[in-house]
Write an enzyme that holds these catalytic residues in place. Sequence first.
Site, PDB file in Angstrom:
ATOM      1  N   HIS A  37     -51.168  48.137   0.812  1.00 61.05           N
ATOM      2  CA  HIS A  37     -51.083  48.314  -0.891  1.00 61.05           C
ATOM      3  C   HIS A  37     -50.308  48.890  -1.310  1.00 61.05           C
ATOM      4  O   HIS A  37     -49.287  48.521  -2.694  1.00 61.05           O
ATOM      5  CB  HIS A  37     -52.514  48.743  -0.948  1.00 61.05           C
ATOM      6  CG  HIS A  37     -54.004  47.697  -0.695  1.00 61.05           C
ATOM      7  ND1 HIS A  37     -54.456  48.337   0.324  1.00 61.05           N
ATOM      8  CD2 HIS A  37     -53.578  46.740  -1.292  1.00 61.05           C
ATOM      9  CE1 HIS A  37     -55.332  47.411   0.447  1.00 61.05           C
ATOM     10  NE2 HIS A  37     -55.104  46.109  -0.314  1.00 61.05           N
ATOM     11  N   GLN A  61     -64.254  34.602  -4.580  1.00 61.00           N
ATOM     12  CA  GLN A  61     -63.048  34.379  -3.459  1.00 61.00           C
ATOM     13  C   GLN A  61     -64.013  34.553  -2.520  1.00 61.00           C
ATOM     14  O   GLN A  61     -63.331  33.936  -1.046  1.00 61.00           O
ATOM     15  CB  GLN A  61     -61.846  34.647  -4.037  1.00 61.00           C
ATOM     16  CG  GLN A  61     -61.580  36.834  -2.997  1.00 61.00           C
ATOM     17  CD  GLN A  61     -60.119  36.794  -3.642  1.00 61.00           C
ATOM     18  OE1 GLN A  61     -60.193  37.283  -4.734  1.00 61.00           O
ATOM     19  NE2 GLN A  61     -59.834  37.311  -1.719  1.00 61.00           N
ATOM     20  N   GLY A 147     -48.833  40.077  -1.401  1.00 65.81           N
ATOM     21  CA  GLY A 147     -48.444  40.578  -0.224  1.00 65.81           C
ATOM     22  C   GLY A 147     -48.635  39.318   0.625  1.00 65.81           C
ATOM     23  O   GLY A 147     -49.126  38.604   0.385  1.00 65.81           O
TER      24      GLY A 147
END
Length: 280
Positions: A37, A61, A147
């Site tokens: 992160h 999610q 990412g």
Amino acid sequence: MLIFTKKNELSEQLETLRNKGLKLGFVPTMGALHKGHISLIETSRQQADVTICSVFVNPTQFNDKGDLERYPRTPEQDTAMLREAGCDILFLPSVAEIYDGSPDEQIDLGYLNHILEAAHRPGHFDGVAQVVSRFFKIVKPDLAFFGSKDYQQVMVVKRLAEVLHLPVHIIACPIIRESDGLAMSSRNTLLSAEERQAAAQVPQLLNQAKALQKQNNPDTVRRNITEMASAIPNSRLDYFEIADALTLKPLQSWQEAEKAVALVAIYIGRTRLIDNLILY
Ligand code: AMP
């Protein structure tokens, strides 16, 4: 570092910065932050004038309620790490602040919503698309950093920005790994010592796929890697796939794609890990 919990207050602050001509960089996360992160924060600091990070465990999610409950939460440590990394603004909203009753965006993710992660975690990317579109509406970033560990997610977010005609530039950042190769993940903290040892074999599956690629066709590599995965203690392979890196269509031959990616999802104990590697 400024901290906001209310979207209206954050939007107001960002409007002021935008009016000064500053470029806004956004890093959405679910917290339990690690160096992966932080690398996104660093990239944003290099490319944008103001870096905004959100920490929000997005319930929509998670297709598995137990997974949502187990998900690690370390807000104090996250705040300290972001401050240390030079993040300018932290957004820490409640679930009610984000899911305020306003209707969901209708976003057709197409093929991306039928394969790999989507096939194995039904509804996952609909949840990702909802939260990212809600965050994009609040933050209105010029740049947003994601990412490549979540390879398919980057494609989903690019598609979302395109479908909704959002003027945001999506930037895919490299996977940050532990010294033994395991991709950093908030979920790694859920692994026992033995599971952590077993997890070190996950990147080895991908490295082996890359080594086998030169002499074997995709199906042979799939068979080999699936067999290798079955030897990882306390594991259950969710999928291993070799796909066109630009479309995620599974490959039958190397000639079909200019660039190929190997993707894996595997349970180590109860913890589901994902990883990927560009093969060529
Ligand atoms: P998460 O908190 O897991 O939702 O991740 C937030 C962002 O950090 C996503 O864009 C992830 O792809 C990215 N990320 C997570 N792990 C890594 C890693 N090991 N290297 C680079 N980026 C990562």
